[in-house]
Design a protein around this motif. Structure first.
Motif, short mmCIF file in Angstrom:
data_model
loop_
_atom_site.label_atom_id
_atom_site.label_comp_id
_atom_site.label_asym_id
_atom_site.label_seq_id
_atom_site.Cartn_x
_atom_site.Cartn_y
_atom_site.Cartn_z
N UNK A 90 0.72 -1.22 0.06
CA UNK A 90 -0.12 0.10 0.06
C UNK A 90 1.03 1.30 0.22
N UNK A 91 2.02 1.39 0.87
CA UNK A 91 2.83 2.46 0.91
C UNK A 91 3.52 2.51 -0.47
N UNK A 92 3.96 1.50 -1.00
CA UNK A 92 4.75 1.51 -2.14
C UNK A 92 4.22 2.07 -3.27
N UNK A 93 2.88 1.73 -3.45
CA UNK A 93 1.98 2.09 -4.61
C UNK A 93 1.36 3.54 -4.27
N UNK A 94 1.31 3.91 -3.23
CA UNK A 94 0.64 5.38 -3.18
C UNK A 94 1.59 6.24 -2.88
N UNK A 95 2.87 5.91 -2.07
CA UNK A 95 3.75 6.80 -1.83
C UNK A 95 3.54 7.44 -0.26
N UNK A 96 4.89 7.94 0.17
CA UNK A 96 4.58 8.60 1.48
C UNK A 96 3.63 9.79 1.64
N UNK A 97 3.54 10.40 0.63
CA UNK A 97 2.74 11.73 0.81
C UNK A 97 1.11 11.29 0.77
N UNK A 98 0.82 9.94 0.52
CA UNK A 98 -0.59 9.78 0.12
C UNK A 98 -1.13 8.60 0.96
N UNK A 99 -0.48 8.48 2.45
CA UNK A 99 -0.72 7.43 3.24
C UNK A 99 -1.00 8.26 4.54
N UNK A 100 -2.11 7.67 5.48
CA UNK A 100 -2.35 7.97 6.72
C UNK A 100 -2.56 6.75 7.71
N UNK A 101 -2.60 7.16 8.85
CA UNK A 101 -2.71 6.02 9.78
C UNK A 101 -4.08 6.16 10.62
N UNK A 102 -4.68 4.79 10.97
CA UNK A 102 -6.02 4.96 11.71
C UNK A 102 -6.18 3.61 12.52
N UNK A 103 -6.54 3.88 13.49
CA UNK A 103 -6.61 2.51 14.54
C UNK A 103 -8.03 1.75 14.03
N UNK A 104 -8.82 2.25 13.69
CA UNK A 104 -10.06 1.38 13.55
C UNK A 104 -10.61 0.58 14.84
N UNK A 105 -10.35 1.49 15.69
CA UNK A 105 -10.76 0.75 17.03
C UNK A 105 -12.11 1.29 17.26
N UNK A 106 -13.13 0.28 17.40
CA UNK A 106 -12.82 -0.88 18.20
C UNK A 106 -12.82 -2.31 17.36
N UNK A 107 -12.95 -1.92 16.04
CA UNK A 107 -13.04 -3.02 14.89
C UNK A 107 -11.44 -3.93 15.00
N UNK A 108 -10.55 -3.10 15.25
CA UNK A 108 -9.23 -3.62 15.33
C UNK A 108 -9.06 -4.58 16.50
N UNK A 109 -9.94 -4.69 17.60
CA UNK A 109 -9.89 -5.42 18.49
C UNK A 109 -10.28 -7.02 18.12
N UNK A 110 -10.90 -7.05 16.93
CA UNK A 110 -11.06 -8.57 16.59
C UNK A 110 -9.70 -9.35 16.38
N UNK A 111 -8.77 -8.33 16.22
CA UNK A 111 -7.32 -8.85 15.94
C UNK A 111 -6.24 -8.56 17.03
#
Length: 278
Positions: free
Chosen positions: A220-241
């Motif tokens: 994902x980072x390689x295709x979009x590049x560092x200027x076009x990626x952001x971070x998200x927790x997706x909490x609490x859905x992330x707690x499924x993992x």
């Protein structure tokens, strides 16, 4: 420090979430106070609330609930990506009501829970065009086979900032990389699309580790590049993992070879630029 661009809050005493009955592990309250305590420990200093697919009649009530939380002293909440229904006649009026609300940073219509052709409807497309040239973003939540539908929308409104959620929701549990890989390369050709490195732990099986996730995050980072990626927790859905702290720690491990500038772009700077956050 981290900007969380994808926080869900669930308050069943205030709002109705029809889909939760199908996900027993999430069918309970996940309140701001619980999130805040853990978020501050792991370096999250700003968060955007992401709509939680409430009953359609409660979409604006959900925004009001988030606003109340954001107005508390020291709140991490600095904006909201709110629900919408572009396939309905009332969208234009709904959009007009959001124009002056500075809490509202963008919109989302979850597309993987509706028929594939919903986003191809003439009314849906005319309404999405209304967002073109505005300050708002539009989040794309699709499955890998639906990424071409997302591409079509990005092409339809080139002056709208689209945000592809969860690295395009790859099927990590089954180790499936195709057609996801090719579709990610194709959507990355659209300069008006950014991608969220968000909550992918929820798509892995219980035996996952950093290396399980690495091919999907790095592609994902390689295709979009560092200027076009952001971070998200997706909490609490992330707690499924994994819990929030584990997902943050995993993110840092995935970024071990990147530069300080690249790390800052992904974890905070890009989000601050895209959503005009202080």
């Amino acid at each position: 420090m981290i900007v969380d661009t994808h926080l869900h809050l669930i308050n069943k005493s205030a709002l109705t979430y029809p889909w939760l009955t199908g996900v027993p592990a999430l069918d309970r309250d996940f309140l701001y106070s619980t999130y805040e305590a853990e978020a501050r420990r792991v370096g999250i200093e700003t968060a955007l609330h992401m709509e939680v697919d409430v009953d359609p009649g409660e979409m604006e009530l959900e925004t009001s609930e988030v606003r109340q939380l954001s107005q508390k002293a020291g709140s991490l909440l600095k904006g909201a990506i709110v629900a919408c229904r572009p396939e309905e006649d009332g969208f234009a009026a709904y959009l007009e009501r959001q124009q002056g609300d500075r809490l509202v940073k963008g919109f989302r219509r979850v597309l993987h829970v509706v028929p594939d052709d919903l986003s191809e409807g003439s009314l849906f497309r005319e309404n999405i065009k209304l967002l073109g040239g505005s300050r708002f973003t539009f989040d794309l939540c699709v499955l890998p086979h639906q990424i071409p539908k997302a591409i079509a929308l990005a092409d339809l409104v080139p002056d709208l900032q689209f945000v592809l959620d969860h690295c395009g929701v790859p099927d990590i549990r089954n180790g499936a990389e195709h057609p996801w890989r090719d579709h990610m390369r194709e959507i990355a050709k659209r300069p008006n699309v950014v991608a969220k490195i968000s909550g992918v732990v929820a798509y892995a099986d219980e035996s996952w580790n950093v290396e399980t996730l690495r091919p999907y995050v790095e592609h994902t980072i390689a295709t979009l590049g560092w200027d076009r990626v952001v971070w998200g927790s997706d909490w609490p859905v992330c707690t499924l993992g994994a819990n929030l702290s584990t997902w943050v720690a995993t993110t840092h491990a995935l970024l071990e070879h990147c530069s300080p500038d690249e790390r800052t772009k992904l974890l905070s700077a890009n989000a601050r630029r895209i959503w005009n956050l202080a």
